[in-house]
Design a protein around this motif. Structure first.
Motif, PDB file in Angstrom:
ATOM      1  N   LEU A 152     -57.981  -7.625   4.066  1.00 29.38           N
ATOM      2  CA  LEU A 152     -58.594  -8.289   5.219  1.00 29.38           C
ATOM      3  C   LEU A 152     -58.290  -7.538   6.509  1.00 29.38           C
ATOM      4  N   LEU A 153     -57.041  -7.117   6.675  1.00 27.34           N
ATOM      5  CA  LEU A 153     -56.662  -6.497   7.941  1.00 27.34           C
ATOM      6  C   LEU A 153     -57.240  -5.094   8.077  1.00 27.34           C
ATOM      7  N   VAL A 163     -60.560  -1.318  10.219  1.00 27.46           N
ATOM      8  CA  VAL A 163     -59.877  -1.552  11.489  1.00 27.46           C
ATOM      9  C   VAL A 163     -58.548  -0.821  11.440  1.00 27.46           C
ATOM     10  N   GLU A 164     -58.376   0.148  12.346  1.00 31.05           N
ATOM     11  CA  GLU A 164     -57.144   0.928  12.301  1.00 31.05           C
ATOM     12  C   GLU A 164     -55.965   0.060  12.746  1.00 31.05           C
ATOM     13  N   GLN A 165     -54.789   0.438  12.269  1.00 27.77           N
ATOM     14  CA  GLN A 165     -53.607  -0.394  12.499  1.00 27.77           C
ATOM     15  C   GLN A 165     -53.308  -0.594  13.976  1.00 27.77           C
ATOM     16  N   GLU A 166     -53.623   0.410  14.815  1.00 35.43           N
ATOM     17  CA  GLU A 166     -53.310   0.280  16.247  1.00 35.43           C
ATOM     18  C   GLU A 166     -53.979  -0.933  16.869  1.00 35.43           C
ATOM     19  N   ARG A 167     -55.053  -1.411  16.257  1.00 33.72           N
ATOM     20  CA  ARG A 167     -55.782  -2.514  16.868  1.00 33.72           C
ATOM     21  C   ARG A 167     -55.253  -3.870  16.414  1.00 33.72           C
ATOM     22  N   TRP A 168     -54.420  -3.897  15.394  1.00 35.86           N
ATOM     23  CA  TRP A 168     -53.880  -5.182  14.964  1.00 35.86           C
ATOM     24  C   TRP A 168     -52.987  -5.714  16.060  1.00 35.86           C
ATOM     25  N   GLY A 169     -52.905  -7.032  16.135  1.00 38.84           N
ATOM     26  CA  GLY A 169     -52.003  -7.549  17.153  1.00 38.84           C
ATOM     27  C   GLY A 169     -51.840  -9.046  17.055  1.00 38.84           C
ATOM     28  N   GLY A 170     -50.952  -9.525  17.881  1.00 41.31           N
ATOM     29  CA  GLY A 170     -50.754 -10.958  18.014  1.00 41.31           C
ATOM     30  C   GLY A 170     -49.952 -11.572  16.881  1.00 41.31           C
ATOM     31  N   LEU A 171     -50.300 -12.801  16.556  1.00 44.22           N
ATOM     32  CA  LEU A 171     -49.515 -13.579  15.601  1.00 44.22           C
ATOM     33  C   LEU A 171     -49.416 -12.882  14.250  1.00 44.22           C
TER      34      LEU A 171
END
Lengths: 379, 338
Positions: A152-153, A163-171
């Motif tokens: 999913l991520l 979606v590259e890891q740099e864009r993951w964020g938050g909770l």
């Protein structure tokens, strides 16, 4: 002779006055108040003073948080918020930025993916907390769920955009760091604790001692710096290990050292007789440890272990110093835009509620678990 | 999962050692092959690089990244923004984690020469200044003798302040506070007479105090030079040229009056400078190894320097000042595109 004596007894009994209720002022709420809050003039004075402060600040808080608060503003025009600054909360910040605080820079249209991941994480926690599911299949459920979260991520398959890891964020970053941190640190800590107590393998023991003392001797923040600033310099150019992974490994190593000492405490609390009995039954080292010693030791150290877990959950917010947008950092970043500068309290309140929910749940669950697993030790 | 892939494979490491030497020389080829530009930006600085409510990066530095992507790929969105902290930024560039830094980094001798970077231009001229309350009736920094001054420790700001005081024989009491928000709060709470940091920072702090913005004055003295610009690794001239001329193209476009709105209609303009700019003549893109419409793409998708400045920096309450074009009395000057 019998009869008069009997009558006398009866007379004494009937002379007993009827049961009267205790004085009104000694029972119920009034009695409790008198005993606990107004027992002397000092106590009365303190009670009144504190009650005054409590009411005053409660009213001020309600005023600020609800009555004078601004719940939404048109677009980026925060002049309504500025007008009530100091006397009213600007919840419009949360209305506008709640998705940023929860999901960071993850592509806006794809926010359902990290949201679903959070749900899966919480579901995993709930299932794992339930004793009925403590079977081998649970490991399978974890593997499948973590795989699903990864898919999913990252995306890139099944029609999901990458979606590259740099864009993951938050909770979701906070949950990933905490969950993987606990899941990997725990077994590592058991190995370290056993290694440190090993008498027959001095080399292993020395290694474990050095590891634990070395890691415990430095702050987490320096480990994170090592992982993010020093480590890449040792790698050949062109090879880059994902920043999040580096931070994750640092957190695991750090947490394991602390947990190992907690578990060692539990191991030491097991009476010698238990070891000897296990040996007398002819159990091998691993069977003895796995069947007799560890189950008892781990049970004993549930409170300090959960203490560590809660600490770890919140320590994950330190990744903000290496530029990862976890929950706290996303909240801090949400108030950078000029229109929203100065509304930090609102953002922090929201984040602290989220942290509190998770930590309180952990704490409550551990209390229940302790009671269930240690009926013989309840006092 | 990527996690384990990267961790486990020793063979992978061996393979990339041989590839590493190449990567040093040819960032451009690596970027092209990857299909996306890795751009190191600030973790959040209003006006320069900060995510908006939708999580999209915006800012002057972000536009720099977008311009380079537009020049290379013809698509300004092909950027992976890598937020870096002040400590991380140089490692990230050295280790190849990012292809370029556009992270409000001051161009200094040491960074250029010793750390092994090349600063390819300046996209914002900043400098350290002072802010005081209007009611204090101070009109020049020289009147600050005996004042208490709020300053952040560990930055060049603190050193500049000490140097300046010594050079001008001005005595003051520094109030040193670690965090930016707390320094600002201390100043507004009246714990010190003056606040010092970069002028752009002062302006944005003042702008954030909507109600009392006009009660504070930024003094005219600027006591240090802080030229902020994009940096690339030393020795990779091809890529350095591309970043340098992407910035220059944005400045040149403003001078030529080309904007994202009108560049389409200027394609057929007779003016030879514009003809060269949009790639109709001159073959300049080819010389950079790019499409001839590289500069057109930058302006069409990102805009010229003035547009970028107005979109990102002006809302902070910062004047163009030294960042005006040289034709208007500023320092922004692009070598001719010819």
């Amino acid at each position: 002779m019998n009869a008069p004596a009997h009558e006398a007894v009866q007379a004494v009994q009937s002379a007993d006055p009827p049961m009267r209720p205790p004085p009104m002022l000694q029972t119920g709420i009034v009695g409790w108040l008198r005993a606990n809050l107004f027992s002397s003039w000092i106590s009365t004075a303190v009670t009144l003073a504190l009650a005054y402060l409590l009411v005053r600040y409660a009213i001020a808080f309600v005023d600020w948080a609800f009555i004078n608060a601004v719940w939404s503003v048109p677009g980026q025009d925060t002049s309504a918020c500025r007008a009530v600054e100091g006397s009213g909360a600007c919840w419009a910040l949360i209305t506008e930025k709640h998705r940023f605080i929860l999901f960071g820079t993850y592509p806006y249209d794809e926010h359902w993916r990290p949201a679903l991941c959070c749900v899966i994480f919480v579901g995993l926690y709930l299932i794992s907390a339930n004793k009925r599911f403590w079977r081998r299949e649970l490991a399978l459920i974890w593997l499948v769920s973590l795989g699903a979260i990864g898919v999913l991520l990252w995306g890139g398959i099944l029609g999901l955009t990458y979606v590259e890891q740099e864009r993951w964020g938050g909770l979701v970053i906070t949950l990933v760091l905490a969950t993987f941190g606990i899941a990997f640190a725990f077994p590592l800590a058991i190995v370290l604790a056993l290694g440190r107590r090993s008498t027959s393998l001095p080399a292993v023991r020395a290694l474990c001692v050095v590891y634990i003392e070395l890691i415990r001797g430095v702050p987490l923040i320096s480990l994170l710096f090592m992982a993010s600033v020093m480590f890449p310099l040792f790698l050949p150019e062109g090879l880059n290990i994902d920043k999040l992974l580096r931070a994750q490994v640092a957190i695991i190593l750090f947490a394991a050292a602390y947990l190992a000492e907690v578990i060692r405490g539990g191991l030491q609390a097991i009476p010698r007789g238990q070891y000897e009995a296990a040996e007398a039954l002819g159990l091998s080292y691993w069977k003895k440890t796995g069947l007799i010693v560890l189950p008892q030791a781990l049970r004993l150290v549930i409170p300090p272990m959960v203490n560590n877990f809660i600490g770890l959950f919140k320590d994950t917010s330190l990744v903000l110093i290496i530029g990862i947008f976890d929950l706290l950092n996303a909240a801090k970043t949400s108030i950078i835009e000029p229109a929203w500068q100065g509304f930090g309290v609102e953002a922090y309140i929201k984040v602290s509620i989220i942290y509190f929910v998770f930590c309180y749940a952990m704490s409550k669950y551990s209390q229940r678990l302790e009671a269930e697993l240690n009926p013989g030790r309840r006092r | 999962m990527n996690f384990f892939k990267t961790l486990a494979v020793g063979a992978f490491i061996a393979a990339s050692v041989s590839g590493a030497a190449l990567a040093q020389q040819a960032t451009f080829e690596a970027v092209r092959a990857r299909g996306i530009l890795n751009c190191g930006v600030n973790t959040g600085l209003a006006g320069f690089a900060a995510p908006d409510s939708q999580g999209n990066w915006r800012g002057l530095d972000v536009d720099m990244c977008r311009a380079v992507a537009a020049a290379i790929f013809g698509d300004a969105s092909k950027v992976r923004y890598i937020p870096t902290t002040a400590q991380q930024r140089f490692t990230a560039l050295q280790s190849g984690e990012v292809d370029m830094l556009a992270r409000n980094t001051t161009w200094t001798f040491q960074r250029d020469v010793q750390l092994g970077f090349d600063f390819v231009g300046i996209n914002f001229y900043d400098g350290q200044g002072f802010m005081v309350k209007r009611s204090a009736n101070v009109s020049s920094a020289r009147e600050l003798n005996g004042a208490t001054i709020c300053v952040q420790p560990g930055t060049t700001t603190e050193l500049n302040l000490a140097d300046w005081g010594r050079a001008n024989n001005i005595r003051f009491t520094p109030v040193v506070i670690e965090r930016l928000e707390e320094v600002n709060a201390a100043y507004f709470a009246g714990r010190c007479d003056a606040l010092t940091t970069d002028v752009s920072g002062l302006a944005s702090v003042r702008a954030s105090r909507a109600g009392e913005a006009n009660q504070h004055v930024i003094l005219p003295e600027v006591i240090s030079k802080e030229p902020l610009g994009p940096a690339v690794r030393h020795g990779d001239n091809r890529f350095a040229d591309i970043v340098r001329w992407s910035l220059n193209a944005m400045i040149e476009a403003e001078e030529l009056g080309l904007t994202s709105a009108n560049i389409e209609s200027k394609l057929s303009e007779r003016n030879p400078s514009i003809q060269r700019f949009v790639g109709a003549t001159g073959d300049f893109g080819r010389m950079l190894g790019l499409d001839n419409r590289w500069a057109f793409n930058i302006i069409k998708q990102v805009g010229n320097y003035g547009e970028s400045f107005e979109r990102n920096v002006t809302p902070l309450g910062i004047q163009r000042g030294p960042n005006r074009l040289w034709t208007q009395g500023g320092l922004m000057y692009s070598p001719p595109l010819r």
